[in-house]
Design an enzyme around this catalytic site. Structure first.
Site, short mmCIF file in Angstrom:
data_model
loop_
_atom_site.label_atom_id
_atom_site.label_comp_id
_atom_site.label_asym_id
_atom_site.label_seq_id
_atom_site.Cartn_x
_atom_site.Cartn_y
_atom_site.Cartn_z
CG HIS A 29 -0.42 0.28 2.51
ND1 HIS A 29 -0.04 -0.69 3.39
CD2 HIS A 29 -0.15 1.45 3.11
CE1 HIS A 29 0.43 -0.13 4.49
NE2 HIS A 29 0.39 1.17 4.36
CG ASP A 53 -0.14 -4.02 2.59
OD1 ASP A 53 0.47 -3.42 1.68
OD2 ASP A 53 -0.54 -3.46 3.63
N GLY A 130 3.08 5.63 8.86
CA GLY A 130 4.50 5.85 8.59
C GLY A 130 5.35 4.66 9.01
CB SER A 132 2.97 1.42 6.38
OG SER A 132 1.71 1.16 6.89
CB SER A 147 -0.34 -4.85 6.69
OG SER A 147 -1.50 -4.57 5.94
#
Ligand code: TYR
Length: 176
Positions: A29, A53, A130, A132, A147
Protein backbone atom coordinates in the site's frame (compact mmCIF):
# COMPACT_ATOMS: atom_id res chain seq x y z
CA UNK A 1 19.96 2.27 5.54
CA UNK A 2 18.44 -0.76 7.30
CA UNK A 3 15.08 -2.29 8.19
CA UNK A 4 12.79 0.09 10.05
CA UNK A 5 14.34 3.23 8.53
CA UNK A 6 12.22 5.75 6.66
CA UNK A 7 11.89 6.11 2.91
CA UNK A 8 9.79 8.61 1.00
CA UNK A 9 7.34 8.41 -1.92
CA UNK A 10 6.82 12.03 -3.02
CA UNK A 11 5.62 13.54 0.26
CA UNK A 12 4.53 10.36 2.02
CA UNK A 13 6.75 8.32 4.32
CA UNK A 14 6.86 4.57 4.83
CA UNK A 15 9.46 2.25 6.34
CA UNK A 16 11.97 -0.23 4.93
CA UNK A 17 11.09 -3.85 5.71
CA UNK A 18 14.14 -5.96 5.00
CA UNK A 19 17.13 -5.67 2.70
CA UNK A 20 17.08 -8.14 -0.19
CA UNK A 21 19.52 -8.63 -3.04
CA UNK A 22 18.68 -5.71 -5.34
CA UNK A 23 16.83 -3.52 -2.87
CA UNK A 24 14.30 -3.95 -0.06
CA UNK A 25 10.83 -5.32 0.65
CA UNK A 26 8.03 -3.20 2.10
CA UNK A 27 4.24 -2.86 2.13
CA UNK A 28 2.29 -2.82 -1.13
CA UNK A 29 0.00 0.00 0.00
CA UNK A 30 3.05 2.29 0.17
CA UNK A 31 3.45 2.44 -3.62
CA UNK A 32 2.41 1.01 -6.97
CA UNK A 33 4.78 -0.59 -9.46
CA UNK A 34 6.90 2.10 -11.10
CA UNK A 35 6.65 4.58 -8.20
CA UNK A 36 9.89 6.31 -7.27
CA UNK A 37 11.31 6.44 -3.75
CA UNK A 38 13.60 9.01 -2.23
CA UNK A 39 16.11 8.54 0.60
CA UNK A 40 16.90 5.82 -0.35
CA UNK A 41 16.42 6.34 -4.06
CA UNK A 42 14.66 3.43 -5.77
CA UNK A 43 11.73 2.23 -7.85
CA UNK A 44 8.85 -0.06 -6.90
CA UNK A 45 9.67 -3.12 -9.00
CA UNK A 46 6.58 -5.07 -7.91
CA UNK A 47 3.62 -4.27 -5.67
CA UNK A 48 0.43 -6.08 -4.66
CA UNK A 49 -2.39 -4.42 -2.66
CA UNK A 50 -5.15 -5.20 -1.78
CA UNK A 51 -5.35 -9.00 -1.72
CA UNK A 52 -1.78 -8.93 -0.46
CA UNK A 53 0.12 -6.04 1.09
CA UNK A 54 3.63 -6.48 -0.26
CA UNK A 55 6.10 -4.81 -2.57
CA UNK A 56 9.75 -4.67 -3.37
CA UNK A 57 11.79 -1.63 -4.27
CA UNK A 58 14.81 -1.93 -6.53
CA UNK A 59 17.55 0.28 -5.14
CA UNK A 60 21.29 0.55 -5.51
CA UNK A 61 21.62 2.31 -2.15
CA UNK A 62 23.48 0.50 0.61
CA UNK A 63 20.85 -1.27 2.70
CA UNK A 64 22.19 -3.67 5.30
CA UNK A 65 20.63 -6.92 6.48
CA UNK A 66 19.88 -5.51 9.90
CA UNK A 67 16.92 -3.91 11.66
CA UNK A 68 17.13 -0.58 13.48
CA UNK A 69 16.29 -1.02 17.16
CA UNK A 70 15.92 2.74 17.62
CA UNK A 71 18.11 2.60 20.73
CA UNK A 72 21.35 3.23 18.89
CA UNK A 73 21.79 -0.38 17.74
CA UNK A 74 20.56 -2.93 15.27
CA UNK A 75 19.53 -6.58 15.06
CA UNK A 76 21.20 -8.76 12.41
CA UNK A 77 18.69 -10.73 10.33
CA UNK A 78 19.74 -14.40 10.06
CA UNK A 79 16.80 -15.93 8.22
CA UNK A 80 13.03 -15.94 7.96
CA UNK A 81 11.79 -18.99 9.82
CA UNK A 82 8.12 -18.50 10.76
CA UNK A 83 7.61 -18.11 14.53
CA UNK A 84 4.73 -19.92 16.24
CA UNK A 85 1.55 -18.26 17.48
CA UNK A 86 2.30 -17.10 21.04
CA UNK A 87 5.86 -16.04 20.20
CA UNK A 88 7.19 -12.58 20.95
CA UNK A 89 7.57 -10.30 17.93
CA UNK A 90 9.16 -6.87 17.65
CA UNK A 91 8.56 -4.23 15.03
CA UNK A 92 10.71 -1.37 13.77
CA UNK A 93 9.29 1.65 11.98
CA UNK A 94 10.08 5.25 11.23
CA UNK A 95 7.22 6.85 13.20
CA UNK A 96 7.27 5.05 16.53
CA UNK A 97 10.56 3.14 16.49
CA UNK A 98 10.80 -0.27 18.13
CA UNK A 99 7.84 -1.98 19.84
CA UNK A 100 7.20 -5.58 20.80
CA UNK A 101 4.23 -7.83 21.52
CA UNK A 102 2.89 -11.32 20.78
CA UNK A 103 1.83 -13.20 17.65
CA UNK A 104 -1.90 -13.85 18.18
CA UNK A 105 -2.85 -15.55 14.91
CA UNK A 106 -1.70 -16.30 11.40
CA UNK A 107 -3.66 -16.28 8.17
CA UNK A 108 -5.85 -13.35 9.29
CA UNK A 109 -7.99 -11.33 6.89
CA UNK A 110 -8.15 -7.54 7.27
CA UNK A 111 -10.78 -5.47 5.49
CA UNK A 112 -9.32 -2.09 4.55
CA UNK A 113 -11.30 0.62 2.77
CA UNK A 114 -9.42 -0.27 -0.46
CA UNK A 115 -10.25 -3.98 -0.14
CA UNK A 116 -9.40 -7.10 1.86
CA UNK A 117 -5.93 -8.44 2.53
CA UNK A 118 -5.53 -12.15 3.30
CA UNK A 119 -2.98 -14.25 5.10
CA UNK A 120 -1.70 -11.64 7.56
CA UNK A 121 -0.07 -12.16 10.96
CA UNK A 122 -2.16 -10.60 13.77
CA UNK A 123 -0.18 -9.26 16.74
CA UNK A 124 -0.52 -7.17 19.89
CA UNK A 125 2.25 -4.80 18.73
CA UNK A 126 1.33 -1.14 18.25
CA UNK A 127 2.03 0.87 15.09
CA UNK A 128 1.12 4.24 13.61
CA UNK A 129 1.03 5.78 10.13
CA UNK A 130 4.50 5.85 8.59
CA UNK A 131 5.50 2.61 10.33
CA UNK A 132 3.99 0.83 7.34
CA UNK A 133 6.29 -1.47 5.44
CA UNK A 134 8.66 -1.70 8.39
CA UNK A 135 10.28 -4.87 9.76
CA UNK A 136 8.74 -7.38 12.16
CA UNK A 137 11.20 -9.85 13.65
CA UNK A 138 11.25 -12.65 16.23
CA UNK A 139 14.75 -13.09 17.63
CA UNK A 140 16.89 -12.85 14.49
CA UNK A 141 14.27 -14.29 12.11
CA UNK A 142 12.39 -11.92 9.78
CA UNK A 143 8.61 -12.41 10.04
CA UNK A 144 6.82 -9.73 8.09
CA UNK A 145 6.29 -6.12 7.06
CA UNK A 146 3.81 -3.75 8.72
CA UNK A 147 0.46 -3.58 6.97
CA UNK A 148 -1.99 -1.78 9.25
CA UNK A 149 -4.24 -2.17 12.24
CA UNK A 150 -5.90 -0.20 14.98
CA UNK A 151 -4.90 1.73 18.07
CA UNK A 152 -1.61 3.54 18.58
CA UNK A 153 1.61 3.39 20.57
CA UNK A 154 0.27 5.58 23.42
CA UNK A 155 -2.68 3.39 24.37
CA UNK A 156 -1.71 0.16 22.58
CA UNK A 157 -2.94 -1.46 19.43
CA UNK A 158 -3.31 -4.42 17.13
CA UNK A 159 -1.05 -4.59 14.07
CA UNK A 160 -1.12 -6.96 11.11
CA UNK A 161 1.96 -7.98 9.17
CA UNK A 162 2.36 -9.31 5.67
CA UNK A 163 4.48 -12.50 5.98
CA UNK A 164 7.93 -11.91 4.50
CA UNK A 165 8.36 -15.40 3.02
CA UNK A 166 5.37 -14.82 0.75
CA UNK A 167 7.09 -11.68 -0.60
CA UNK A 168 10.39 -13.47 -1.17
CA UNK A 169 8.73 -16.32 -3.07
CA UNK A 170 6.41 -14.03 -5.07
CA UNK A 171 9.36 -12.10 -6.52
CA UNK A 172 12.18 -14.64 -6.22
CA UNK A 173 14.11 -12.50 -3.74
CA UNK A 174 16.63 -13.48 -1.08
CA UNK A 175 17.30 -11.72 2.20
CA UNK A 176 20.69 -10.06 2.52
N1 TYR B 1 -1.10 1.47 7.72
C1 TYR B 1 -0.26 2.48 8.36
C2 TYR B 1 0.68 3.15 7.34
O1 TYR B 1 0.39 3.21 6.18
C3 TYR B 1 0.50 1.92 9.50
C4 TYR B 1 -0.38 1.66 10.67
C5 TYR B 1 -0.31 0.47 11.33
C6 TYR B 1 -1.27 2.62 11.12
C7 TYR B 1 -1.11 0.22 12.42
C8 TYR B 1 -2.08 2.40 12.21
C9 TYR B 1 -2.01 1.19 12.86
O2 TYR B 1 -2.80 0.94 13.94
O3 TYR B 1 1.64 3.78 7.68
Amino acid sequence: YQGGDAYYITNARCSIGFAVNGGFVTAGHCGSQGAATQNPSGTFAGSSFPGNDYAWVRSSATITGTVNNYSGGSVAVRGSQDAAVGSSICRSGSTTGWHCGTIQARNSTVNYSQGSVYGLIRTSVCAEPGDSGGSAITGNQAQGVTSGGSGNCSSGGTTYFQPVNEILSAYGLTLK
